[in-house]
Design a protein around this motif. Structure first.
Motif, PDB file in Angstrom:
ATOM      1  N   MET A   5     121.991  89.817  -4.796  1.00  0.00           N
ATOM      2  CA  MET A   5     122.938  88.903  -5.419  1.00  0.00           C
ATOM      3  C   MET A   5     123.204  87.734  -4.479  1.00  0.00           C
ATOM      4  SD  MET A   5     123.428  90.489  -8.227  1.00  0.00           S
ATOM      5  CE  MET A   5     124.807  89.622  -8.932  1.00  0.00           C
ATOM      6  N   SER A   6     123.248  86.520  -5.001  1.00  0.00           N
ATOM      7  CA  SER A   6     123.493  85.306  -4.204  1.00  0.00           C
ATOM      8  C   SER A   6     122.593  85.249  -2.975  1.00  0.00           C
ATOM      9  CB  SER A   6     124.960  85.225  -3.788  1.00  0.00           C
ATOM     10  OG  SER A   6     125.804  85.254  -4.900  1.00  0.00           O
ATOM     11  N   PRO A   7     121.270  85.282  -3.159  1.00  0.00           N
ATOM     12  CA  PRO A   7     120.359  85.376  -2.016  1.00  0.00           C
ATOM     13  C   PRO A   7     120.437  84.207  -1.040  1.00  0.00           C
ATOM     14  CG  PRO A   7     119.160  84.852  -4.016  1.00  0.00           C
ATOM     15  CD  PRO A   7     120.557  85.197  -4.433  1.00  0.00           C
ATOM     16  N   ASP A   8     120.824  83.016  -1.507  1.00  0.00           N
ATOM     17  CA  ASP A   8     120.898  81.875  -0.597  1.00  0.00           C
ATOM     18  C   ASP A   8     122.091  81.958   0.343  1.00  0.00           C
ATOM     19  OD1 ASP A   8     118.563  80.738  -1.567  1.00  0.00           O
ATOM     20  OD2 ASP A   8     119.630  79.743  -3.198  1.00  0.00           O
ATOM     21  N   LYS A   9     123.016  82.866   0.049  1.00  0.00           N
ATOM     22  CA  LYS A   9     124.183  83.043   0.909  1.00  0.00           C
ATOM     23  C   LYS A   9     124.031  84.259   1.816  1.00  0.00           C
ATOM     24  CE  LYS A   9     127.248  80.747  -2.278  1.00  0.00           C
ATOM     25  NZ  LYS A   9     128.433  80.844  -3.124  1.00  0.00           N
ATOM     26  N   LYS A  10     122.890  84.919   1.730  1.00  0.00           N
ATOM     27  CA  LYS A  10     122.640  86.114   2.542  1.00  0.00           C
ATOM     28  C   LYS A  10     121.332  85.929   3.290  1.00  0.00           C
ATOM     29  CE  LYS A  10     125.034  88.963  -0.774  1.00  0.00           C
ATOM     30  NZ  LYS A  10     124.902  89.906  -1.844  1.00  0.00           N
ATOM     31  N   THR A  11     121.200  86.620   4.389  1.00  0.00           N
ATOM     32  CA  THR A  11     119.973  86.482   5.183  1.00  0.00           C
ATOM     33  C   THR A  11     119.223  87.795   5.391  1.00  0.00           C
ATOM     34  OG1 THR A  11     121.199  86.737   7.252  1.00  0.00           O
ATOM     35  CG2 THR A  11     120.874  84.479   6.433  1.00  0.00           C
ATOM     36  N   TRP A  12     119.862  88.937   5.149  1.00  0.00           N
ATOM     37  CA  TRP A  12     119.254  90.215   5.510  1.00  0.00           C
ATOM     38  C   TRP A  12     117.894  90.422   4.861  1.00  0.00           C
ATOM     39  CZ3 TRP A  12     117.738  93.937   2.145  1.00  0.00           C
ATOM     40  CH2 TRP A  12     118.260  93.884   0.852  1.00  0.00           C
ATOM     41  N   TRP A  13     117.732  89.995   3.631  1.00  0.00           N
ATOM     42  CA  TRP A  13     116.494  90.227   2.885  1.00  0.00           C
ATOM     43  C   TRP A  13     115.304  89.463   3.466  1.00  0.00           C
ATOM     44  CZ3 TRP A  13     114.309  85.949   0.645  1.00  0.00           C
ATOM     45  CH2 TRP A  13     115.144  84.838   0.455  1.00  0.00           C
ATOM     46  N   ARG A  14     115.577  88.433   4.234  1.00  0.00           N
ATOM     47  CA  ARG A  14     114.492  87.626   4.817  1.00  0.00           C
ATOM     48  C   ARG A  14     113.709  88.407   5.865  1.00  0.00           C
ATOM     49  NH1 ARG A  14     118.625  82.805   4.713  1.00  0.00           N
ATOM     50  NH2 ARG A  14     118.269  82.161   2.565  1.00  0.00           N
ATOM     51  N   ASN A  15     114.290  89.506   6.340  1.00  0.00           N
ATOM     52  CA  ASN A  15     113.567  90.385   7.264  1.00  0.00           C
ATOM     53  C   ASN A  15     112.339  90.993   6.601  1.00  0.00           C
ATOM     54  OD1 ASN A  15     115.260  90.782   9.852  1.00  0.00           O
ATOM     55  ND2 ASN A  15     116.753  90.835   8.191  1.00  0.00           N
ATOM     56  N   PHE A  16     112.255  90.919   5.289  1.00  0.00           N
ATOM     57  CA  PHE A  16     111.209  91.620   4.555  1.00  0.00           C
ATOM     58  C   PHE A  16     110.277  90.672   3.808  1.00  0.00           C
ATOM     59  CE2 PHE A  16     115.009  94.225   4.979  1.00  0.00           C
ATOM     60  CZ  PHE A  16     114.489  95.181   5.836  1.00  0.00           C
ATOM     61  N   LEU A  17     110.280  89.379   4.169  1.00  0.00           N
ATOM     62  CA  LEU A  17     109.353  88.412   3.582  1.00  0.00           C
ATOM     63  C   LEU A  17     107.945  88.657   4.109  1.00  0.00           C
ATOM     64  CD1 LEU A  17     111.532  85.174   3.747  1.00  0.00           C
ATOM     65  CD2 LEU A  17     110.762  86.369   1.673  1.00  0.00           C
ATOM     66  N   GLY A  18     106.968  88.083   3.448  1.00  0.00           N
ATOM     67  CA  GLY A  18     105.577  88.216   3.888  1.00  0.00           C
ATOM     68  C   GLY A  18     105.093  89.643   3.730  1.00  0.00           C
ATOM     69  N   ASP A  19     104.640  90.218   4.826  1.00  0.00           N
ATOM     70  CA  ASP A  19     104.130  91.595   4.812  1.00  0.00           C
ATOM     71  C   ASP A  19     105.229  92.635   4.722  1.00  0.00           C
ATOM     72  OD1 ASP A  19     101.514  90.689   4.978  1.00  0.00           O
ATOM     73  OD2 ASP A  19     101.483  90.794   7.171  1.00  0.00           O
ATOM     74  N   GLY A  20     106.495  92.212   4.837  1.00  0.00           N
ATOM     75  CA  GLY A  20     107.603  93.150   4.751  1.00  0.00           C
ATOM     76  C   GLY A  20     107.846  93.857   6.067  1.00  0.00           C
ATOM     77  N   GLY A  21     108.587  94.955   5.987  1.00  0.00           N
ATOM     78  CA  GLY A  21     108.902  95.697   7.197  1.00  0.00           C
ATOM     79  C   GLY A  21     109.542  97.028   6.892  1.00  0.00           C
ATOM     80  N   GLU A  22     109.801  97.761   7.943  1.00  0.00           N
ATOM     81  CA  GLU A  22     110.367  99.103   7.822  1.00  0.00           C
ATOM     82  C   GLU A  22     111.856  99.035   7.499  1.00  0.00           C
ATOM     83  OE1 GLU A  22     111.176 102.414  11.070  1.00  0.00           O
ATOM     84  OE2 GLU A  22     109.034 102.221  10.619  1.00  0.00           O
ATOM     85  N   ILE A  23     112.288  99.925   6.625  1.00  0.00           N
ATOM     86  CA  ILE A  23     113.694 100.038   6.245  1.00  0.00           C
ATOM     87  C   ILE A  23     114.010 101.521   6.072  1.00  0.00           C
ATOM     88  CG2 ILE A  23     113.288  99.867   3.762  1.00  0.00           C
ATOM     89  CD1 ILE A  23     115.824  98.077   3.619  1.00  0.00           C
ATOM     90  N   THR A  24     115.220 101.908   6.400  1.00  0.00           N
ATOM     91  CA  THR A  24     115.642 103.291   6.219  1.00  0.00           C
ATOM     92  C   THR A  24     116.759 103.345   5.201  1.00  0.00           C
ATOM     93  OG1 THR A  24     115.046 103.847   8.493  1.00  0.00           O
ATOM     94  CG2 THR A  24     116.588 105.336   7.380  1.00  0.00           C
ATOM     95  N   LEU A  25     116.624 104.231   4.230  1.00  0.00           N
ATOM     96  CA  LEU A  25     117.670 104.502   3.255  1.00  0.00           C
ATOM     97  C   LEU A  25     118.472 105.666   3.824  1.00  0.00           C
ATOM     98  CD1 LEU A  25     115.502 104.404   0.013  1.00  0.00           C
ATOM     99  CD2 LEU A  25     116.566 102.499   1.232  1.00  0.00           C
ATOM    100  N   VAL A  26     119.729 105.404   4.158  1.00  0.00           N
ATOM    101  CA  VAL A  26     120.560 106.383   4.856  1.00  0.00           C
ATOM    102  C   VAL A  26     121.108 107.407   3.855  1.00  0.00           C
ATOM    103  CG1 VAL A  26     122.594 106.693   6.311  1.00  0.00           C
ATOM    104  CG2 VAL A  26     121.160 104.650   6.587  1.00  0.00           C
ATOM    105  N   LYS A  27     120.870 108.680   4.163  1.00  0.00           N
ATOM    106  CA  LYS A  27     121.339 109.798   3.330  1.00  0.00           C
ATOM    107  C   LYS A  27     120.879 109.657   1.876  1.00  0.00           C
ATOM    108  CE  LYS A  27     125.449 110.411   6.149  1.00  0.00           C
ATOM    109  NZ  LYS A  27     126.911 110.308   6.172  1.00  0.00           N
ATOM    110  N   PHE A  28     119.642 109.227   1.688  1.00  0.00           N
ATOM    111  CA  PHE A  28     119.075 109.070   0.353  1.00  0.00           C
ATOM    112  C   PHE A  28     118.541 110.420  -0.103  1.00  0.00           C
ATOM    113  CE2 PHE A  28     115.631 107.693  -2.565  1.00  0.00           C
ATOM    114  CZ  PHE A  28     116.403 106.954  -3.441  1.00  0.00           C
TER     115      PHE A  28
END
Length: 115
Positions: free
Chosen positions: A67-90
């Motif tokens: 939501m409101s991606p231009d006001k957030k930056t966290w998702w930019r960590n996953f541009l291009g080839d992407g990257g590792e992410i952990t879903l906590v207690k999933f």
């Protein structure tokens, strides 16, 4: 830190509220069907970051509509080839996956996480 509303103390307070709801004994199970904490390493800072997000399940992972991606930056960590992410207690335990962010022609951003 982002400027405006998304960099405000209100957002920090809301995030703490959502984390508490996700971990709450009575309502946590219901909340976790649509919200989860994610953990990742910042692309520029190198710091480990944990934040609550809304998601929906897919066949082999989840999709996060930002939501409101231009006001957030966290998702930019996953541009291009992407990257590792952990879903906590999933589903009862921490699950690590590969996340890739995509921005469509209308400017909407989604992050697909394959577990």
């Amino acid at each position: 830190m982002a400027s405006g509303f998304y960099g405000s103390p209100i957002v920090g307070l809301m995030n703490k509220l959502f984390v508490a709801l996700i971990d709450a004994p009575v309502v946590g199970g219901v909340v976790r069907k649509a919200m989860i904490n994610v953990r990742y390493v910042g692309r520029r800072s190198g710091r480990t970051i944990e934040t609550p997000i809304g998601y929906r399940r897919t066949g082999d992972g989840i999709v996060i509509n930002v939501m409101s991606p231009d006001k957030k930056t966290w998702w930019r960590n996953f541009l291009g080839d992407g990257g590792e992410i952990t879903l906590v207690k999933f589903d009862g335990s921490d699950r690590t996956g590969h996340a890739v962010a995509n921005r469509d022609a209308a400017g909407r951003v989604s992050v697909a996480v394959k577990l």
